[in-house]
Design an enzyme around this catalytic site. Structure first.
Site, mmCIF file in Angstrom:
data_model
loop_
_atom_site.group_PDB
_atom_site.id
_atom_site.type_symbol
_atom_site.label_atom_id
_atom_site.label_comp_id
_atom_site.label_asym_id
_atom_site.label_seq_id
_atom_site.Cartn_x
_atom_site.Cartn_y
_atom_site.Cartn_z
ATOM 1 N N LYS A 182 -0.536 -28.359 -15.128
ATOM 2 C CA LYS A 182 0.546 -28.458 -14.621
ATOM 3 C C LYS A 182 0.221 -28.133 -12.974
ATOM 4 O O LYS A 182 -0.892 -28.885 -12.585
ATOM 5 C CB LYS A 182 1.321 -27.155 -14.993
ATOM 6 C CG LYS A 182 1.854 -27.307 -16.733
ATOM 7 C CD LYS A 182 2.812 -26.130 -16.928
ATOM 8 C CE LYS A 182 3.049 -26.257 -18.439
ATOM 9 N NZ LYS A 182 3.914 -25.146 -18.968
ATOM 10 N N GLU A 202 7.858 -29.207 -28.095
ATOM 11 C CA GLU A 202 7.501 -28.194 -27.442
ATOM 12 C C GLU A 202 9.084 -27.249 -27.139
ATOM 13 O O GLU A 202 9.941 -27.644 -26.316
ATOM 14 C CB GLU A 202 7.030 -28.368 -26.152
ATOM 15 C CG GLU A 202 5.661 -28.958 -26.136
ATOM 16 C CD GLU A 202 4.922 -28.882 -24.726
ATOM 17 O OE1 GLU A 202 4.132 -28.102 -24.628
ATOM 18 O OE2 GLU A 202 5.641 -29.407 -23.714
ATOM 19 N N HIS A 252 8.455 -33.725 -20.553
ATOM 20 C CA HIS A 252 8.256 -32.325 -20.452
ATOM 21 C C HIS A 252 9.359 -31.757 -20.093
ATOM 22 O O HIS A 252 10.017 -32.147 -19.186
ATOM 23 C CB HIS A 252 6.974 -31.824 -19.795
ATOM 24 C CG HIS A 252 6.441 -30.666 -20.035
ATOM 25 N ND1 HIS A 252 7.215 -29.574 -19.315
ATOM 26 C CD2 HIS A 252 5.415 -30.215 -20.663
ATOM 27 C CE1 HIS A 252 6.279 -28.588 -19.812
ATOM 28 N NE2 HIS A 252 5.442 -28.884 -20.711
ATOM 29 N N GLU A 290 9.879 -29.106 -18.277
ATOM 30 C CA GLU A 290 10.021 -28.878 -16.984
ATOM 31 C C GLU A 290 10.319 -30.160 -15.911
ATOM 32 O O GLU A 290 11.029 -29.841 -14.885
ATOM 33 C CB GLU A 290 8.624 -28.419 -16.427
ATOM 34 C CG GLU A 290 8.428 -27.064 -16.882
ATOM 35 C CD GLU A 290 6.883 -26.554 -17.214
ATOM 36 O OE1 GLU A 290 6.674 -25.402 -17.800
ATOM 37 O OE2 GLU A 290 6.206 -27.429 -16.690
ATOM 38 N N GLY A 325 5.537 -20.926 -22.002
ATOM 39 C CA GLY A 325 5.160 -19.845 -20.944
ATOM 40 C C GLY A 325 6.036 -18.461 -20.896
ATOM 41 O O GLY A 325 5.975 -17.875 -20.014
ATOM 42 N N SER A 383 3.183 -21.735 -25.709
ATOM 43 C CA SER A 383 2.393 -20.623 -25.823
ATOM 44 C C SER A 383 1.426 -20.629 -26.924
ATOM 45 O O SER A 383 1.209 -19.581 -27.620
ATOM 46 C CB SER A 383 3.526 -19.316 -26.082
ATOM 47 O OG SER A 383 4.391 -19.259 -24.982
ATOM 48 N N ASN A 401 -2.535 -29.223 -20.517
ATOM 49 C CA ASN A 401 -1.747 -29.369 -19.429
ATOM 50 C C ASN A 401 -1.853 -28.518 -18.484
ATOM 51 O O ASN A 401 -1.346 -27.239 -18.526
ATOM 52 C CB ASN A 401 -0.208 -29.587 -19.997
ATOM 53 C CG ASN A 401 0.765 -29.889 -18.569
ATOM 54 O OD1 ASN A 401 0.410 -30.198 -17.728
ATOM 55 N ND2 ASN A 401 2.327 -29.866 -18.973
#
Length: 330
Positions: free
Chosen positions: A88, A240, A170, A172, A246, A286, A86
């Site tokens: 992003k 996730e 996701h 985010e 991240g 990560s 991904n």
């Protein structure tokens, strides 16, 4: 790299029950369901719930009757190992060209389905220059056909560019853009109806893990997909944990395995044993070239959804090739 240590409190939300727990080996707590609030009226809410947790307990011991780990072809899911990158909101035309060149030169293990998800603006560039060995995914899509929806991208437009997959749910998108479960489910249902595969993301916040709600959150997000998807044949589930995305923190292999086992059991109990067996459950948070091999050794980790490390061609190739960790003899 920091490792966050936190045991899970597996609980299944039932609007007609109150949940209490008792400890058992491994740092988890076994849920028991009370039909009323009186301590004298403890009983199992249903035989299905009891069966689910019996099966969950046995699988958490991470052993099987055949006495060993499964190989690549016979890992927990019946499909190939799956690794997605991904990208992003990163990159430029020049950077993307360099990254694609690195991927084209990489020597990738054959027993892996590999997908990359560039920003929308670069999908056409990537599709036109990337080896056919790697599929291309979008990072989002609209809930239906195109039209007067400023800023949105339709599934039909993604197909026109040659996208085979789309990432949906996701964290985010959930926590920054504020997309809810129902909205995400509608996107997934429409994408699948149009022949585009869905990488369906689930995962808990740190506060939810610390409150013992990891399983509640993941099961609720799964149910939103299950309520609307026409078929699971072209779905990959990506677990996730939000606290590991991240941040440099990563779930231990055992923590990830715990959740993957529970997700597979949820599929078995709520969809079918066939779907539970066929659906690949991948891990994200990560993941990098240093930790992917150890994570890949876990039987129910069927691959990875990779963020930052997917922007480095050689490191992404290392993660793809971590499938070799599955080839340990039983």
């Amino acid at each position: 790299m920091a490792i966050l240590s936190a045991s899970l409190n597996p609980r299944v939300t039932n609007p007609n029950s109150v949940v209490s727990t008792t400890h058992f080996p491994g740092g988890l707590r076994r849920p028991w369901f009370k039909l009323g609030i009186s301590s004298s009226s403890v009983s199992i809410a249903s035989s299905a719930e009891f069966s689910f947790f019996q099966n969950f307990d046995s699988q958490l011991r991470l052993s099987s009757s055949d006495g060993g780990s499964r190989g690549v072809i016979a890992m927990a899911a019946s499909g190939k190992f799956f690794v997605g990158g991904n990208w992003k909101c990163n990159g430029s035309k020049e950077y993307i060209s360099k990254l694609v060149a690195e991927l084209n030169e990489a020597n990738l293990e054959p027993d892996v389905d590999v997908v990359v998800a560039p920003p929308f603006l670069y999908i056409d560039q990537v599709k036109g220059s990337l080896t056919s060995r790697i599929d291309v995914s979008a990072q989002n899509c609209w809930i239906g056909k195109g039209g007067a929806f400023t800023g949105e991208i339709s599934v039909e437009q993604l197909k026109d560019l040659g996208c085979q997959w789309v990432i949906l749910g996701h964290s985010e998108r959930r926590h920054i853009i504020k997309e809810d479960d129902e909205f995400i489910g509608k996107k997934a249902a429409y994408a699948l109806s149009q022949g585009v595969g869905v990488i369906a993301c689930i995962g808990e916040l740190l506060s939810e893990r610390e409150a013992g709600k990891t399983f509640d959150v993941c099961f609720q997000q799964l149910k939103a997909f299950a309520d609307v998807v026409p078929s699971w044949d072209n779905v990959v589930i990506a677990y996730e944990p939000v606290w590991a995305i991240g941040t440099g923190k990563v779930a231990t292999p055992q923590q990830a395995q715990e959740v993957h086992v529970a997700v597979r059991d949820w599929l078995k109990s709520n969809i079918s044993a066939d779907v539970a067996s066929k659906t690949r459950i991948i891990y994200g948070g990560s993941v990098n070239g240093s930790n992917s091999a150890e994570l890949a050794k876990q039987e129910d980790i069927d691959g990875f959804l990779v963020g930052g490390a997917s922007l480095k061609g050689p490191e992404f190739a290392t993660i793809v090739n971590s499938v070799t960790s599955k080839k340990v003899a039983a």
